[in-house]
Design a protein around this motif. Sequence first.
Motif, PDB file in Angstrom:
ATOM      1  N   LYS A   5      41.444 -21.154 -54.781  1.00 42.01           N
ATOM      2  CA  LYS A   5      42.951 -22.352 -54.630  1.00 42.01           C
ATOM      3  C   LYS A   5      43.480 -21.819 -54.230  1.00 42.01           C
ATOM      4  N   ALA A   6      44.909 -21.770 -53.821  1.00 44.54           N
ATOM      5  CA  ALA A   6      46.507 -21.478 -53.568  1.00 44.54           C
ATOM      6  C   ALA A   6      46.808 -21.540 -54.863  1.00 44.54           C
ATOM      7  N   THR A   7      47.887 -20.333 -54.983  1.00 41.03           N
ATOM      8  CA  THR A   7      48.539 -20.928 -56.032  1.00 41.03           C
ATOM      9  C   THR A   7      49.776 -20.455 -55.034  1.00 41.03           C
ATOM     10  N   VAL A   8      50.743 -20.728 -56.201  1.00 38.34           N
ATOM     11  CA  VAL A   8      52.082 -20.576 -55.664  1.00 38.34           C
ATOM     12  C   VAL A   8      53.274 -19.945 -56.558  1.00 38.34           C
ATOM     13  N   GLU A   9      53.712 -18.530 -56.783  1.00 43.71           N
ATOM     14  CA  GLU A   9      54.888 -18.022 -58.046  1.00 43.71           C
ATOM     15  C   GLU A   9      55.498 -18.940 -58.000  1.00 43.71           C
ATOM     16  N   LYS A  10      55.921 -19.397 -59.273  1.00 45.01           N
ATOM     17  CA  LYS A  10      57.442 -19.480 -59.285  1.00 45.01           C
ATOM     18  C   LYS A  10      58.310 -18.714 -60.725  1.00 45.01           C
ATOM     19  N   GLU A  11      59.358 -18.870 -60.670  1.00 45.60           N
ATOM     20  CA  GLU A  11      60.598 -18.012 -61.367  1.00 45.60           C
ATOM     21  C   GLU A  11      60.538 -18.883 -62.612  1.00 45.60           C
ATOM     22  N   PHE A  12      60.309 -18.748 -63.492  1.00 46.26           N
ATOM     23  CA  PHE A  12      60.868 -18.842 -65.435  1.00 46.26           C
ATOM     24  C   PHE A  12      62.076 -17.993 -65.943  1.00 46.26           C
ATOM     25  N   VAL A  13      63.427 -19.345 -65.837  1.00 46.38           N
ATOM     26  CA  VAL A  13      64.500 -18.771 -65.817  1.00 46.38           C
ATOM     27  C   VAL A  13      64.828 -19.306 -67.544  1.00 46.38           C
ATOM     28  N   PHE A  14      65.125 -18.100 -68.479  1.00 47.55           N
ATOM     29  CA  PHE A  14      65.362 -19.125 -69.750  1.00 47.55           C
ATOM     30  C   PHE A  14      66.658 -18.281 -70.311  1.00 47.55           C
ATOM     31  N   GLU A  15      68.127 -18.847 -70.264  1.00 55.20           N
ATOM     32  CA  GLU A  15      69.158 -18.279 -70.938  1.00 55.20           C
ATOM     33  C   GLU A  15      69.490 -18.339 -72.719  1.00 55.20           C
ATOM     34  N   PHE A  16      69.912 -17.031 -73.428  1.00 51.19           N
ATOM     35  CA  PHE A  16      69.774 -17.392 -75.306  1.00 51.19           C
ATOM     36  C   PHE A  16      71.412 -16.629 -74.896  1.00 51.19           C
ATOM     37  N   LYS A  17      71.385 -16.696 -76.045  1.00 45.24           N
ATOM     38  CA  LYS A  17      72.125 -15.921 -76.640  1.00 45.24           C
ATOM     39  C   LYS A  17      72.096 -14.705 -77.864  1.00 45.24           C
ATOM     40  N   ALA A  18      72.184 -13.372 -77.643  1.00 48.28           N
ATOM     41  CA  ALA A  18      71.634 -12.413 -78.978  1.00 48.28           C
ATOM     42  C   ALA A  18      72.979 -12.125 -79.454  1.00 48.28           C
ATOM     43  N   GLY A  19      73.470 -12.329 -80.330  1.00 47.21           N
ATOM     44  CA  GLY A  19      74.535 -11.390 -80.887  1.00 47.21           C
ATOM     45  C   GLY A  19      75.285 -11.877 -80.281  1.00 47.21           C
ATOM     46  N   LYS A  20      76.545 -11.507 -79.159  1.00 49.33           N
ATOM     47  CA  LYS A  20      77.791 -11.688 -78.480  1.00 49.33           C
ATOM     48  C   LYS A  20      77.340 -11.378 -76.889  1.00 49.33           C
ATOM     49  N   HIS A  21      75.708 -11.436 -77.238  1.00 55.40           N
ATOM     50  CA  HIS A  21      75.349 -10.782 -75.588  1.00 55.40           C
ATOM     51  C   HIS A  21      75.071 -11.488 -75.138  1.00 55.40           C
ATOM     52  N   ASP A  22      74.879 -12.231 -73.868  1.00 55.50           N
ATOM     53  CA  ASP A  22      73.707 -13.645 -72.966  1.00 55.50           C
ATOM     54  C   ASP A  22      73.134 -12.122 -72.403  1.00 55.50           C
ATOM     55  N   CYS A  23      71.633 -13.210 -72.636  1.00 53.43           N
ATOM     56  CA  CYS A  23      70.344 -12.794 -72.215  1.00 53.43           C
ATOM     57  C   CYS A  23      69.932 -14.022 -71.331  1.00 53.43           C
ATOM     58  N   VAL A  24      69.262 -12.890 -69.928  1.00 51.78           N
ATOM     59  CA  VAL A  24      68.646 -13.609 -69.329  1.00 51.78           C
ATOM     60  C   VAL A  24      66.746 -13.524 -69.171  1.00 51.78           C
ATOM     61  N   LEU A  25      66.294 -14.247 -69.591  1.00 53.51           N
ATOM     62  CA  LEU A  25      64.658 -13.905 -69.265  1.00 53.51           C
ATOM     63  C   LEU A  25      64.352 -14.335 -67.905  1.00 53.51           C
ATOM     64  N   LYS A  26      63.655 -14.077 -66.813  1.00 54.69           N
ATOM     65  CA  LYS A  26      63.063 -13.705 -65.878  1.00 54.69           C
ATOM     66  C   LYS A  26      61.634 -13.669 -66.435  1.00 54.69           C
ATOM     67  N   VAL A  27      60.785 -14.725 -66.031  1.00 53.07           N
ATOM     68  CA  VAL A  27      59.194 -14.188 -65.664  1.00 53.07           C
ATOM     69  C   VAL A  27      58.022 -15.099 -64.809  1.00 53.07           C
ATOM     70  N   PRO A  28      58.377 -14.142 -63.979  1.00 46.81           N
ATOM     71  CA  PRO A  28      57.262 -14.759 -62.826  1.00 46.81           C
ATOM     72  C   PRO A  28      55.836 -15.837 -63.356  1.00 46.81           C
ATOM     73  N   LEU A  29      55.513 -17.310 -62.399  1.00 45.72           N
ATOM     74  CA  LEU A  29      54.511 -17.792 -63.339  1.00 45.72           C
ATOM     75  C   LEU A  29      53.767 -18.449 -62.298  1.00 45.72           C
ATOM     76  N   GLN A  30      52.082 -18.092 -61.899  1.00 48.29           N
ATOM     77  CA  GLN A  30      51.242 -18.848 -61.325  1.00 48.29           C
ATOM     78  C   GLN A  30      51.183 -20.186 -61.623  1.00 48.29           C
ATOM     79  N   PHE A  31      51.358 -20.746 -60.518  1.00 48.01           N
ATOM     80  CA  PHE A  31      50.962 -21.996 -60.699  1.00 48.01           C
ATOM     81  C   PHE A  31      49.780 -22.932 -59.367  1.00 48.01           C
ATOM     82  N   PRO A  32      49.008 -23.797 -59.592  1.00 47.89           N
ATOM     83  CA  PRO A  32      49.056 -24.639 -61.226  1.00 47.89           C
ATOM     84  C   PRO A  32      48.606 -23.445 -62.160  1.00 47.89           C
ATOM     85  N   VAL A  33      49.085 -23.831 -63.379  1.00 49.44           N
ATOM     86  CA  VAL A  33      48.427 -22.541 -64.622  1.00 49.44           C
ATOM     87  C   VAL A  33      47.318 -23.018 -65.098  1.00 49.44           C
TER      88      VAL A  33
END
Length: 552
Positions: A9-37
């Motif tokens: 079955k055809a799958t689609v790759e989409k990027e999951f983005v999660f922004e959070f703070k670790a102390g004084k730093h602004d961090c971004v987590l980017k993870v590619p996910l295959q849909f349907p999961v």
Amino acid sequence: MKKNKSKAKATVEKEFVFEFKAGKHDCVLKVPLQFPVQENISDLHGRLMLLHKIPCYLENELKTSLFNFIEKETISDYDREAELALLRLTRSDIDVNQLANAWARSYLETTLEHARPEEPSWDEDFACVYHKLIHSPASDTLLNLEHNYFVSISELISERDMEMKKLQERQAAEMKKVMHELGNTLSDQDVNTVAAQHFDAQQVLENKWTCELKQVSGIQKQEYQEWVIKLHQDLQRSTNSSEINEEIKVQPSQQSEAIDFGARMFEEQPQLEESFTIHLGAQLKTMHNLRLLRADVLDFCKHRRHGSGGAKLRRLQTALSVYSSSLCGLVLLVDNRVTSYSGIKRDFATVAKECTDFHFPCLEEQLDEVQQVLLYARAQRSSKHKEPPEIPKNGGDDKNKNVERHASNILPGEFYISRHSNLSEVHVVFHLCVDDNVRSGNITARDPAIMGLRNILKVCCTHDVTTVTVPLLLVHDMSDEMTIPWCIKRAELVFKCVKGFMMEMASWDGGISRTVQFLVPKSISDEMFYQLSNMLPEIFRVSSTLTLTSKH
């Protein structure tokens, strides 16, 4: 966003983005996910926490964000696919009404609340009706009718045997004359021609009688079932007790006319029997009955044409329990061929044909079905394993290397089951495959025959077989090598193994009382029988001895 092609079955790759703070730093987590999961979201969340070293105080926030992202994108994909499907529908020539009817039909067929109730079959209706009638005053009528049918079949078999005997005598005399002229006016070719003609004549006569017996049995079965159904309907409609009594009035049958004569002329063979009561179990004790018998294995199957009162009672007991949770089973030791009538199998088939089975298919049909299932099972097993499974070896013996291998043959320790309502004291027969190794004195508790007994007892526990008859020495006939030490050693092994299997019964059926009958051949001596009867209570730790009888 990029698309990956997949075979399934055809799958689609989409990027999951999660922004959070670790102390004084602004961090971004980017993870590619295959849909349907396809994977579990909790497992995915745990791996992200571990691989990217996300602080533990962000665990719930990451899980919520990941779950919402996957749910949103999945719904979006479904909506897009639905819109494309509707677009294709409007641009094509598909009949909307036909498509809607197909959807409605599929919904009705796959939804339980719209499913039609199963209609009872003829066999189920007949079983219920027969069970009611056999537990009513009409039971005597049913038994007499069954016995009359049995006598009719017996007379046909007697005629067949007489005709076959005359043919064989005539052919023997003819062959004797041919052999006398051999070398004078006749050659070996002439003898072979006469022998072939004799064989063809026997086959023609045998086929003729086989077809006639099969036709008569079919007619009897149809008449009997229709008569039982009609009797039940008449009894339900009738409210007059005199009419009911007249309907089920016992007609003078061939059985009642010959019962006194039969009691004198057809006495039962001498049979030694000893019964015990045991209690097995670690904490919750369960009572079981053990019985040691000296008899022929087919005595549990044969009906007597001129039956005594005891034979009629046994037939009544078998009929009363044919649709109950107290079935009787018998272990029959056979070779590795399912449909080959030779030895004990031929004798059993002959007994099974002497009386029409009014409830189950005939033995030949059941064996054909077993063979089909066996071929299917072998094919499935071969598809999973490239190489055929090895035949288990017993005691390091190489005899099994010469065992005939065929897809329709079974292996030692395997068994098949046949159901019967036309046998004297048995409802279920377990055809256990054994080889020549059982005649040796070196088998162990891991022998296929012993493990086959364990599986048979397990089937008895799961299918309401409360009485089972087991050949104690794992043979039906005695031979010269079976000395007294051989019999003692074999009986001790079987006693101990069956005791262990009966200890397991509590986990199989919750602790139901059962009867296990140990059968020894008729040819065994009285002295040997009494030695075995003394061994049994020592091994099973018998709580009480019920009876010691000698039937003559």
